[in-house]
Motif scaffolding. Structure first.
Motif, PDB file in Angstrom:
ATOM      1  N   ARG A  15      33.148  85.773  42.227  1.00 35.59           N
ATOM      2  CA  ARG A  15      33.431  84.181  42.774  1.00 35.59           C
ATOM      3  C   ARG A  15      33.599  83.906  44.195  1.00 35.59           C
ATOM      4  NH1 ARG A  15      37.273  84.580  38.276  1.00 35.59           N
ATOM      5  NH2 ARG A  15      38.641  85.547  40.065  1.00 35.59           N
ATOM      6  N   LEU A  16      33.080  83.424  44.409  1.00 32.67           N
ATOM      7  CA  LEU A  16      32.446  82.571  46.352  1.00 32.67           C
ATOM      8  C   LEU A  16      34.251  82.740  46.972  1.00 32.67           C
ATOM      9  CD1 LEU A  16      29.673  80.831  46.130  1.00 32.67           C
ATOM     10  CD2 LEU A  16      29.870  83.147  46.524  1.00 32.67           C
ATOM     11  N   THR A  17      35.273  83.346  47.480  1.00 38.38           N
ATOM     12  CA  THR A  17      35.981  83.391  48.130  1.00 38.38           C
ATOM     13  C   THR A  17      36.458  83.463  49.550  1.00 38.38           C
ATOM     14  OG1 THR A  17      35.972  85.725  48.390  1.00 38.38           O
ATOM     15  CG2 THR A  17      37.522  85.071  46.646  1.00 38.38           C
ATOM     16  N   TRP A  18      35.221  83.966  50.686  1.00 39.08           N
ATOM     17  CA  TRP A  18      35.105  82.856  51.556  1.00 39.08           C
ATOM     18  C   TRP A  18      33.794  82.716  51.747  1.00 39.08           C
ATOM     19  CZ3 TRP A  18      32.564  84.928  56.094  1.00 39.08           C
ATOM     20  CH2 TRP A  18      32.803  84.078  56.962  1.00 39.08           C
ATOM     21  N   ILE A  19      32.902  81.437  52.595  1.00 35.45           N
ATOM     22  CA  ILE A  19      31.265  81.197  53.223  1.00 35.45           C
ATOM     23  C   ILE A  19      31.893  80.642  54.452  1.00 35.45           C
ATOM     24  CG2 ILE A  19      29.703  79.928  52.272  1.00 35.45           C
ATOM     25  CD1 ILE A  19      30.833  78.977  49.514  1.00 35.45           C
ATOM     26  N   SER A  20      30.788  81.341  55.016  1.00 38.70           N
ATOM     27  CA  SER A  20      31.083  80.712  56.220  1.00 38.70           C
ATOM     28  C   SER A  20      30.405  79.444  56.464  1.00 38.70           C
ATOM     29  CB  SER A  20      30.260  82.102  57.844  1.00 38.70           C
ATOM     30  OG  SER A  20      28.572  81.925  57.396  1.00 38.70           O
ATOM     31  N   GLY A  21      30.533  79.064  57.573  1.00 39.25           N
ATOM     32  CA  GLY A  21      29.975  77.581  58.226  1.00 39.25           C
ATOM     33  C   GLY A  21      28.469  77.252  58.158  1.00 39.25           C
ATOM     34  N   ARG A  22      28.065  77.854  58.498  1.00 40.78           N
ATOM     35  CA  ARG A  22      26.637  78.270  58.701  1.00 40.78           C
ATOM     36  C   ARG A  22      25.931  77.967  56.845  1.00 40.78           C
ATOM     37  NH1 ARG A  22      22.703  78.620  62.660  1.00 40.78           N
ATOM     38  NH2 ARG A  22      21.628  80.194  61.081  1.00 40.78           N
ATOM     39  N   PHE A  23      26.824  78.103  56.246  1.00 42.50           N
ATOM     40  CA  PHE A  23      26.214  77.929  54.894  1.00 42.50           C
ATOM     41  C   PHE A  23      25.565  76.186  55.246  1.00 42.50           C
ATOM     42  CE2 PHE A  23      26.747  76.173  50.109  1.00 42.50           C
ATOM     43  CZ  PHE A  23      26.726  76.726  49.930  1.00 42.50           C
ATOM     44  N   THR A  24      26.687  75.416  55.036  1.00 43.47           N
ATOM     45  CA  THR A  24      26.089  73.685  55.429  1.00 43.47           C
ATOM     46  C   THR A  24      25.102  73.983  56.133  1.00 43.47           C
ATOM     47  OG1 THR A  24      29.107  73.625  54.850  1.00 43.47           O
ATOM     48  CG2 THR A  24      27.434  71.451  55.637  1.00 43.47           C
ATOM     49  N   ALA A  25      24.979  74.150  57.209  1.00 42.82           N
ATOM     50  CA  ALA A  25      23.693  73.795  58.016  1.00 42.82           C
ATOM     51  C   ALA A  25      22.883  74.142  57.369  1.00 42.82           C
ATOM     52  CB  ALA A  25      23.908  74.528  58.866  1.00 42.82           C
ATOM     53  N   VAL A  26      22.866  75.487  56.787  1.00 41.84           N
ATOM     54  CA  VAL A  26      21.011  76.133  56.210  1.00 41.84           C
ATOM     55  C   VAL A  26      21.149  75.640  55.195  1.00 41.84           C
ATOM     56  CG1 VAL A  26      20.137  78.364  55.510  1.00 41.84           C
ATOM     57  CG2 VAL A  26      21.570  78.382  57.445  1.00 41.84           C
ATOM     58  N   THR A  27      22.238  75.624  54.065  1.00 38.97           N
ATOM     59  CA  THR A  27      21.601  74.866  52.420  1.00 38.97           C
ATOM     60  C   THR A  27      22.368  73.360  52.021  1.00 38.97           C
ATOM     61  OG1 THR A  27      24.031  75.427  51.637  1.00 38.97           O
ATOM     62  CG2 THR A  27      22.251  77.360  51.916  1.00 38.97           C
ATOM     63  N   GLY A  28      22.767  72.518  53.191  1.00 41.20           N
ATOM     64  CA  GLY A  28      23.018  71.509  53.036  1.00 41.20           C
ATOM     65  C   GLY A  28      24.434  71.290  52.085  1.00 41.20           C
ATOM     66  N   HIS A  29      24.683  72.168  51.732  1.00 32.93           N
ATOM     67  CA  HIS A  29      26.105  71.765  50.449  1.00 32.93           C
ATOM     68  C   HIS A  29      27.861  72.527  51.348  1.00 32.93           C
ATOM     69  CE1 HIS A  29      23.298  73.080  46.664  1.00 32.93           C
ATOM     70  NE2 HIS A  29      23.159  73.896  47.224  1.00 32.93           N
ATOM     71  N   GLN A  30      28.252  71.319  50.860  1.00 32.33           N
ATOM     72  CA  GLN A  30      29.294  71.551  51.691  1.00 32.33           C
ATOM     73  C   GLN A  30      30.423  73.221  51.010  1.00 32.33           C
ATOM     74  OE1 GLN A  30      30.870  69.667  53.831  1.00 32.33           O
ATOM     75  NE2 GLN A  30      28.852  69.071  53.643  1.00 32.33           N
ATOM     76  N   VAL A  31      31.275  73.783  51.759  1.00 37.35           N
ATOM     77  CA  VAL A  31      31.728  74.692  51.800  1.00 37.35           C
ATOM     78  C   VAL A  31      32.801  74.577  50.688  1.00 37.35           C
ATOM     79  CG1 VAL A  31      32.890  76.895  52.834  1.00 37.35           C
ATOM     80  CG2 VAL A  31      31.317  75.917  53.938  1.00 37.35           C
ATOM     81  N   SER A  32      33.728  73.404  51.220  1.00 35.80           N
ATOM     82  CA  SER A  32      34.644  73.399  49.800  1.00 35.80           C
ATOM     83  C   SER A  32      33.654  72.973  48.135  1.00 35.80           C
ATOM     84  CB  SER A  32      35.285  71.937  50.459  1.00 35.80           C
ATOM     85  OG  SER A  32      34.092  71.345  50.376  1.00 35.80           O
ATOM     86  N   ASP A  33      32.370  72.725  48.490  1.00 34.33           N
ATOM     87  CA  ASP A  33      31.609  72.254  46.739  1.00 34.33           C
ATOM     88  C   ASP A  33      31.847  74.170  46.164  1.00 34.33           C
ATOM     89  OD1 ASP A  33      32.302  69.087  47.577  1.00 34.33           O
ATOM     90  OD2 ASP A  33      30.559  69.499  48.086  1.00 34.33           O
ATOM     91  N   TRP A  34      31.284  74.604  46.793  1.00 38.64           N
ATOM     92  CA  TRP A  34      31.043  76.172  46.557  1.00 38.64           C
ATOM     93  C   TRP A  34      32.126  77.607  45.698  1.00 38.64           C
ATOM     94  CZ3 TRP A  34      27.350  77.186  43.437  1.00 38.64           C
ATOM     95  CH2 TRP A  34      26.776  76.305  43.224  1.00 38.64           C
ATOM     96  N   ALA A  35      33.846  76.981  47.357  1.00 36.36           N
ATOM     97  CA  ALA A  35      34.785  78.239  46.917  1.00 36.36           C
ATOM     98  C   ALA A  35      35.676  77.892  45.906  1.00 36.36           C
ATOM     99  CB  ALA A  35      35.854  77.470  48.236  1.00 36.36           C
ATOM    100  N   GLY A  36      35.648  78.948  45.224  1.00 37.73           N
ATOM    101  CA  GLY A  36      35.941  79.186  43.799  1.00 37.73           C
ATOM    102  C   GLY A  36      35.340  79.687  43.210  1.00 37.73           C
ATOM    103  N   ARG A  37      34.150  79.289  42.971  1.00 39.87           N
ATOM    104  CA  ARG A  37      33.026  78.755  41.754  1.00 39.87           C
ATOM    105  C   ARG A  37      32.021  80.275  41.843  1.00 39.87           C
ATOM    106  NH1 ARG A  37      29.566  73.347  42.896  1.00 39.87           N
ATOM    107  NH2 ARG A  37      28.658  74.137  41.097  1.00 39.87           N
ATOM    108  N   SER A  38      31.408  80.333  40.651  1.00 40.72           N
ATOM    109  CA  SER A  38      30.728  81.779  40.336  1.00 40.72           C
ATOM    110  C   SER A  38      29.232  81.385  40.745  1.00 40.72           C
ATOM    111  CB  SER A  38      30.613  82.117  39.295  1.00 40.72           C
ATOM    112  OG  SER A  38      30.173  82.694  38.723  1.00 40.72           O
ATOM    113  N   LEU A  39      29.287  83.334  41.803  1.00 42.72           N
ATOM    114  CA  LEU A  39      27.687  83.747  41.729  1.00 42.72           C
ATOM    115  C   LEU A  39      27.354  82.997  41.687  1.00 42.72           C
ATOM    116  CD1 LEU A  39      26.376  83.796  44.867  1.00 42.72           C
ATOM    117  CD2 LEU A  39      27.006  86.397  44.458  1.00 42.72           C
TER     118      LEU A  39
END
Length: 193
Positions: free
Chosen positions: A87-111
């Motif tokens: 499960r995603l516990t930490w995601i760097s800020g560039r995640f949003t710039a590359v994928t368009g997804h918000q970090v807060s939407d993916w934190a805690g979700r399964s890979l």
């Protein structure tokens, strides 16, 4: 009741007996006071030095973190961490710039929700967790927020911290060609003449 004066020199006993004791006690109090003041000044100087060194160390750490972040951002698209259950516990800020997804939407979700039906990749990640080994996966797929399929290369390293928590830390680099662009290139290769 009668008062009688017994001696010719009434202050003589005070001068010879009590005054030297009083003088010695004042001298001892003065010496102790000076010693306490010097000790307090020495401790204050040491605290000032420690505070200065701590501030210098903090500034060096901030500089090192900035340098690390710059290196990490130029060599990878984003970095993320998972727990033992992937499960995603930490995601760097560039995640949003590359994928368009918000970090807060993916934190805690399964890979498994992020990677496109890559059961092989997930089994390799779980195996890496069990065997405590590093791993590089070069053809993982995911979708951007716009539904565009992307391929990425993941460098996986196992980590554990003193609290007992463990998982994997991943540096991810997106391969810039989407599936559609890659298939067009294969069908219509560009030739240089």
């Amino acid at each position: 009741m009668r008062l009688r004066w017994a001696g010719e020199d009434p202050g003589g006993a005070l001068l010879t007996g009590m005054l030297p004791l009083l003088f010695l006690s004042m001298l001892a109090a003065g010496i102790i006071s000076v010693s306490l003041i010097q000790s307090a000044a020495r401790r204050a100087r040491m605290n000032d030095e420690n505070t200065f060194l701590l501030e210098q160390s903090r500034l060096a750490l901030l500089s090192s973190e900035r340098r690390f972040r710059d290196v990490a951002e130029t060599t990878t698209d984003w970095i993320w961490e998972t727990d033992d259950q992937l499960r995603l516990t930490w995601i760097s800020g560039r995640f949003t710039a590359v994928t368009g997804h918000q970090v807060s939407d993916w934190a805690g979700r399964s890979l498994a929700e992020f990677l496109l039906d890559d059961s092989h990749v997930l089994s390799l990640l779980k195996q890496s967790l069990r065997k405590k080994e590093n791993l590089t996966l070069s053809a993982c797929r995911y979708l951007t927020v716009h539904g565009e399929q992307r391929f990425c290369r993941m460098t996986v390293k196992r980590y554990s911290i003193s609290t007992g928590r463990s998982g994997v830390r991943v540096q991810q680099q997106t391969l810039r060609l989407s599936w559609r662009r890659r298939s067009v290139y294969v069908i219509y290769p560009i030739t240089m003449t």
